[in-house]
Design a protein around this motif. Structure first.
Motif, PDB file in Angstrom:
ATOM      1  N   ALA A 150      93.362  26.779 -62.359  1.00 13.76           N
ATOM      2  CA  ALA A 150      94.342  27.675 -61.733  1.00 13.76           C
ATOM      3  C   ALA A 150      93.832  29.109 -61.777  1.00 13.76           C
ATOM      4  N   ARG A 151      93.214  29.469 -62.898  1.00 14.60           N
ATOM      5  CA  ARG A 151      92.496  30.746 -62.972  1.00 14.60           C
ATOM      6  C   ARG A 151      91.028  30.408 -62.687  1.00 14.60           C
ATOM      7  N   PRO A 152      90.492  30.825 -61.547  1.00 12.20           N
ATOM      8  CA  PRO A 152      89.146  30.365 -61.184  1.00 12.20           C
ATOM      9  C   PRO A 152      88.068  30.762 -62.199  1.00 12.20           C
ATOM     10  N   ALA A 153      88.315  31.842 -62.940  1.00 10.26           N
ATOM     11  CA  ALA A 153      87.335  32.281 -63.934  1.00 10.26           C
ATOM     12  C   ALA A 153      87.688  31.789 -65.340  1.00 10.26           C
ATOM     13  N   GLU A 154      88.543  30.773 -65.423  1.00 12.28           N
ATOM     14  CA  GLU A 154      89.045  30.295 -66.724  1.00 12.28           C
ATOM     15  C   GLU A 154      87.938  30.133 -67.782  1.00 12.28           C
ATOM     16  N   THR A 155      86.921  29.359 -67.466  1.00 13.26           N
ATOM     17  CA  THR A 155      85.911  29.088 -68.514  1.00 13.26           C
ATOM     18  C   THR A 155      85.040  30.317 -68.788  1.00 13.26           C
TER      19      THR A 155
ATOM     20  N   VAL B 193      83.558  36.234 -59.754  1.00 13.22           N
ATOM     21  CA  VAL B 193      83.052  37.587 -60.074  1.00 13.22           C
ATOM     22  C   VAL B 193      84.182  38.603 -59.947  1.00 13.22           C
ATOM     23  N   GLU B 194      84.954  38.479 -58.882  1.00 19.91           N
ATOM     24  CA  GLU B 194      86.059  39.427 -58.655  1.00 19.91           C
ATOM     25  C   GLU B 194      87.111  39.323 -59.763  1.00 19.91           C
ATOM     26  N   ALA B 195      87.408  38.076 -60.159  1.00 19.69           N
ATOM     27  CA  ALA B 195      88.411  37.873 -61.217  1.00 19.69           C
ATOM     28  C   ALA B 195      87.953  38.480 -62.544  1.00 19.69           C
ATOM     29  N   LEU B 196      86.648  38.634 -62.701  1.00 17.40           N
ATOM     30  CA  LEU B 196      86.111  39.159 -63.966  1.00 17.40           C
ATOM     31  C   LEU B 196      85.954  40.681 -63.966  1.00 17.40           C
TER      32      LEU B 196
ATOM     33  N   VAL C 190      80.779  44.435 -71.854  1.00 14.40           N
ATOM     34  CA  VAL C 190      80.808  43.303 -70.910  1.00 14.40           C
ATOM     35  C   VAL C 190      80.348  43.751 -69.527  1.00 14.40           C
ATOM     36  N   GLU C 191      79.375  43.044 -68.969  1.00 11.43           N
ATOM     37  CA  GLU C 191      78.956  43.249 -67.576  1.00 11.43           C
ATOM     38  C   GLU C 191      79.033  41.905 -66.865  1.00 11.43           C
ATOM     39  N   VAL C 192      79.127  41.961 -65.541  1.00 13.00           N
ATOM     40  CA  VAL C 192      79.234  40.737 -64.736  1.00 13.00           C
ATOM     41  C   VAL C 192      78.203  40.795 -63.613  1.00 13.00           C
ATOM     42  N   GLY C 193      77.383  39.749 -63.535  1.00 12.89           N
ATOM     43  CA  GLY C 193      76.433  39.613 -62.423  1.00 12.89           C
ATOM     44  C   GLY C 193      76.642  38.263 -61.782  1.00 12.89           C
TER      45      GLY C 193
END
Ligand code: ZN
Length: 452
Positions: A131-136, A186-189, A197-200
């Protein structure tokens, strides 16, 4: 918030009497050598910057030691992968978080202060997005925050089972993402991004992601974000790429994508001299994982050729058969010694101390691959540092230029005594500050997983 080091490894080399100070957001503000210790400041003998672990699949920590039984025929990466799939098929988000927290606490205790998580377990056990696409991914980041390690989260693009857009196998259903899925994750993060914390993103490999898809993700990803890919881990992968494209993997990638300093080419194990030249000239980082590459029987990377070409590299613990940068760097060097029947391979005319060269080079490459600001004891960088145990016999009375040689090449005691990450002490006296609670959750998780 300051520390005084009798000896500290700065970007320009070891310096004496170094005053280090940092601010409330965890960045170094002062790095002054030949200083006098202010009243009441904490003193340390040897301080080095924390290492970056540029390649991790955190959940695989729970597989350590469980895949070491010979099968009927010759065992290989591909038979190991079947076991990994079976394990990955049943693990829950809560379990991913508990395993990752244990791993990250161990990594900190051994001297890593940052990790790049190549995160591909993104769907539920039925193969549906959560349900939350970035759950894991959020679970792994939560584990990083609980342990205090800095993290670069790299949601993985994983669409195909092989070259030519082959359909995924049933056991790969939890990994399936297309370009839109990855960009949504990526957007959810985005809200998670801060100093720690960085996101690539990470196209899994040229087997699992097409050039069209990679371009699609890159066109929507902010321009400075890191991009990692598994590039040439196995000979079979090179052969498949040649059969499908008439080019070797690195050649094929560079032919179609403008690879630059945001890229990390993980397991650039099987590359020829031209590909080494391409990697070096592009400024991309070669991501080397010596203990996993040894465990999986991948092969040896041509490290001296990359160094001679001025190329960049870093280390990762990948499947986490080891959680120690000492072991990765030791085997990075030892693999070359065994293969070439030479000693002191990872060195240059300007830096003949192998320990110093390996630590500094892997750190710079790792920091670049992380897309954050670890990587040096310098103002503006993260306050990520290790205090070594100067009371240990291995460090007792050694000349400062032999400290990293002793750390990397003498024995198996952990010489990392205290670890600071982002200005906070996470390890004191060899123990992680939340070690008991993190280990208890991990043991409960493993007991449940092994009972299945
Ligand atoms: Zn990997």
């Amino acid at each position: 918030m300051s520390l005084f080091a009798r000896h500290a490894l700065l970007p320009q080399g070891w310096r004496r009497d170094v005053l280090l100070a940092w601010d409330a957001v965890g960045e170094l503000t002062t790095v002054q050598d030949n200083a006098a210790p202010p009243d009441g400041v904490e003193l340390a003998e040897y301080v080095v910057p924390g290492m970056v672990n540029l390649h991790s699949h955190a959940f695989q920590r729970a597989l350590g030691g469980m895949t070491e039984k010979a099968g009927d025929g010759p065992d290989s990466f591909w038979t190991w992968r079947e076991l990994m799939y079976r394990f990955a098929g049943r693990i829950t988000p809560e379990q991913i978080e508990a395993i990752a927290a244990q791993l990250f606490a161990e990594c900190l205790r051994h001297g890593y202060t940052a990790v790049c998580e190549f995160h591909y377990l993104q769907r539920d056990v039925a193969g549906c997005l959560y349900a939350r696409p970035a759950e894991t991914a959020e679970r792994v980041i939560a584990a990083a925050r609980a342990s205090g390690i800095g993290i670069t989260m790299l949601p993985v693009l994983y669409s195909h089972a092989g070259f030519g857009a082959q359909a995924l196998q049933p056991q790969q259903a939890r990994f399936r993402t297309d370009a839109d899925d990855v960009l949504r994750i990526v957007e959810a993060l985005e809200v998670q991004r801060d100093g720690q914390v960085e996101v690539g993103c990470a196209p899994h490999s040229l087997r699992a992601a097409s050039i069209v898809q990679i371009r699609e993700v890159l066109s929507a990803l902010p321009p400075e974000r890191p991009v990692h890919i598994h590039i040439a881990e196995q000979q079979a992968e090179v052969a498949q790429c040649l059969a499908a494209t008439s080019l070797r993997p690195v050649q094929y990638l560079y032919e179609h994508i403008a690879v630059d300093t945001r890229w990390c080419l993980v397991h650039a194990t099987h590359v020829d001299a031209n590909e080494i030249g391409q990697i070096a000239a592009s400024g991309a980082v070669a991501g080397l994982c010596p203990t996993t590459e040894a465990n999986l029987g991948d092969g040896l990377f041509a490290l001296p050729e990359l160094i001679a070409a001025g190329g960049r590299f870093g280390i990762g613990s990948d499947s986490h058969v080891s959680q120690s940068p000492v072991e990765e760097l030791r085997w990075l060097e030892y693999g070359q010694r065994l293969q070439r029947q030479q000693r002191n391979v990872a060195a240059t005319p300007a830096q003949r101390q192998v320990g110093d060269f390996l630590w500094q080079a892997a750190l710079q490459g790792g920091a670049q691959a992380a897309g954050r600001k670890p990587g040096a004891l310098a103002p503006g960088c993260r306050a990520d540092l290790l205090v070594l145990d100067d009371d240990h016999p291995n460090l007792c009375g050694v000349a400062v230029h032999d400290v990293l040689g002793s750390l990397l090449f003498c024995g198996n005691d952990n010489l990392v005594r205290d670890v600071m990450c982002g200005g906070l002490w996470q390890v004191r006296g060899g123990r992680h500050v939340a070690q008991d609670a993190i280990a208890a959750a991990y043991k409960r998780t493993l007991a449940r997983l092994r009972a299945l």
